[in-house]
Design an enzyme around this catalytic site. Structure first.
Site, PDB file in Angstrom:
ATOM      1  N   GLU A   1      -0.597  -2.230   5.204  1.00 15.87           N
ATOM      2  CA  GLU A   1       0.406  -2.155   6.289  1.00 15.87           C
ATOM      3  C   GLU A   1       0.320  -0.815   6.987  1.00 15.87           C
ATOM      4  OE1 GLU A   1       3.681  -1.091   8.548  1.00 15.87           O
ATOM      5  OE2 GLU A   1       3.395  -0.159   6.595  1.00 15.87           O
ATOM      6  N   GLU A   2       0.091   0.233   6.199  1.00 14.61           N
ATOM      7  CA  GLU A   2       0.145   1.593   6.764  1.00 14.61           C
ATOM      8  C   GLU A   2      -0.943   1.853   7.804  1.00 14.61           C
ATOM      9  OE1 GLU A   2       2.475   3.523   6.578  1.00 14.61           O
ATOM     10  OE2 GLU A   2       3.563   3.162   4.719  1.00 14.61           O
TER      11      GLU A   2
ATOM     12  N   ASP B   1       0.809  -1.225   0.000  1.00 16.73           N
ATOM     13  CA  ASP B   1       0.000   0.000   0.000  1.00 16.73           C
ATOM     14  C   ASP B   1       0.839   1.271   0.000  1.00 16.73           C
ATOM     15  OD1 ASP B   1       0.806  -0.876   2.548  1.00 16.73           O
ATOM     16  OD2 ASP B   1      -0.825   0.159   3.573  1.00 16.73           O
TER      17      ASP B   1
HETATM   18 ZN    ZN Z   1       5.015   3.687   6.293  1.00 18.00          ZN
HETATM   19 ZN    ZN Z   2       6.463   1.085   5.342  1.00 15.68          ZN
END
Ligand code: ZN
Ligand code: ZN
Length: 473
Positions: A203-204, A136
């Site tokens: 992930e963010e 992402d």
């Molecule tokens: Zn990041």
């Molecule tokens: Zn990252």
């Protein structure tokens, strides 16, 4: 079956917590050491020589393969950089990752935990190694001025137009991941075992790893013996690696506070309970959680990253909203700080005759601290030192960033994440001079990794790290 490239036992002996240097100065000394250790015999020495040759030969083979792949990998990197997608929206990126793995003969499952991609390649008996990339990008308007800069604009969940940028380098992670898969497939006759290549979404926002685990990552697919990942480093020169053994990254918590008051006319504050003044007091009081209540040897951060309230100069609003990020390394410290936030907010409200503020911890955004398993870390780092040289591999203390790669470790698998230098060494040097501007951090709208040689170092290190863990018949 013997583990591939496994150093003889005496090579990896511990000195305190630090990994030891692997290489020995000369074959003659090697023989002496072996005899003294009672490992004796030419057989052990031969094995030693074979292992050394294997590292050199394999490094050369990986580099050779990389030369053929490099132009295509850089093109892929630029394509991904120009076409970023926000967390939970990684549909096209995931499809591209799946396509890359299918072309290499992986058995690919899509839509695991959202847009997650799992590619499995079975290549005989041996350990299972998982290599993870995140996919992402961030809601940032890119200002790098690069010819391949992102011009993407989308609407966020509030209907606001936002830019989208790979400002955390996940595009480079994906490129190294694809490059590693290509290298490992091309060297298929040199190893045996199972590869699990994982393309992780979101992930963010700390959601992707949890969603993939909940969707059966370790039950529907071969459970790995170890998990590897790399992350771009915005402060280190390309060609280098940084890592932490054990604790590497922090617990990350998000907390929302709604400070409640009683609105009214700006000219008649005595008829109101002003949530703006109260919020300001809470923001300052919260700073004492770290400075006065936490043991100075336990790292912790309390940051109020967002404060919103009111519409106009002369209206006292009913409420003000705060958004906080909390970073800790110990679970106990984490609990104390989370409780302290509620106590401080309530006490300040009581002092101001205001209703209790609404304090909400956002569980969906919690990311546990990342713990790099020491044995896996030492084994991999010893190899990196041998291949890149001592100076190019830096052990450093943990940092207060977060990464949900930690969840694979908490699910019971040894994990290791290392940082890949991505910056022109001249820029790094210039930024270290006195009075110089610091380099932009990850997530900055002007951060960019230098594709070459960052991609080369990423693919080389990750390929060799996997080869060091899988087996050879
Ligand atoms: Zn990041
Ligand atoms: Zn990252």
């Amino acid at each position: 079956m013997v583990p591939f490239l496994l150093p003889p036992p005496w090579r990896g002996r511990e000195q305190g917590n630090r990994p030891t240097r692997l290489s020995i100065p000369s074959p003659r000394l090697a023989l002496l050491v072996l005899v003294l250790l009672g490992a004796g015999s030419a057989t052990a020495l031969n094995r030693e020589r074979r292992a050394d040759t294997s590292v050199k030969e394999l490094t050369a083979d990986v580099k050779k393969r990389l030369d053929t792949e490099y132009a295509d990998l850089e093109a892929l990197y630029k394509h991904l950089h120009t076409n970023p997608e926000l967390s939970l929206q990684e549909a096209r990126t995931a499809a591209r990752m799946a396509k890359e793995l299918k072309a290499l003969g992986f058995e690919v499952t899509e839509k695991v935990g959202g847009h997650g991609v799992v590619g499995v390649l079975k290549n005989g008996k041996g350990p299972t190694v998982l290599v993870r990339t995140d996919m992402d990008a961030l809601p940032v308007i890119e200002r790098t001025g690069l010819p391949y800069a992102s011009k993407v604009r989308v609407r966020d969940k509030n209907g606001q137009e936002v830019g989208v940028m790979h400002a955390c380098g996940h595009d480079l992670h994906m490129t190294c991941w694809v490059g590693t898969a290509r290298v490992l497939v091309s060297l298929k006759d040199r190893w045996s075992g199972t590869l699990v290549f994982l393309g992780q979404p979101a992930e963010e926002i700390g959601a992707g790893a949890r969603a993939m685990l909940a969707d059966g990552l370790f039950t529907r697919f071969p459970k790995p013996d170890s998990c590897l990942a790399l992350h771009c480093d915005g402060n280190r020169p390309h060609g280098t690696i940084a890592y932490s053994e054990g604790l590497a990254l922090a617990n990350v918590d998000s907390v929302d506070i709604v400070v409640r008051g009683k609105g009214g006319h700006g000219s008649a504050p005595h008829t109101t309970i002003d949530p703006v003044v109260l919020a300001a007091r809470i923001v300052l009081d919260l700073q004492t959680l770290v400075s006065r209540e936490t043991n100075p040897t336990d790292p912790a951060v309390v940051t109020v990253g967002s404060i919103h309230g009111g519409t106009k100069h002369n209206i006292i609003p009913n409420e003000v909203k705060l958004q906080l990020t909390i970073r800790t390394t110990k679970d106990r410290v984490r609990e104390d700080i989370l409780k302290g936030i509620v106590r401080i907010a309530n006490a300040a409200a009581e002092g101001a005759r205001a209703p209790k503020p609404l304090v909400t911890q956002v569980p969906a955004e919690f990311t546990p601290a990342l713990y790099n398993e020491p044995k896996l870390t030492r084994k991999t780092v010893a190899l990196f030192r041998e291949v890149l040289g001592e100076k190019a591999v830096l052990e450093r203390p943990p940092i207060m960033g977060g990464e949900d790669f930690s969840r694979y470790g908490r699910a019971g698998v040894p994990v290791f994440l290392y940082f890949l230098g991505t910056i022109d060494p001249k820029r790094v040097e210039a930024a270290q001079r006195e009075g110089a501007d610091p380099l932009p951090s990850l997530h900055s709208d002007v951060y960019f990794p230098v594709p070459e040689p960052s991609i080369r170092t990423g693919v080389l290190t990750m390929s060799l790290a996997v080869l060091n863990l899988v087996g050879k018949e």
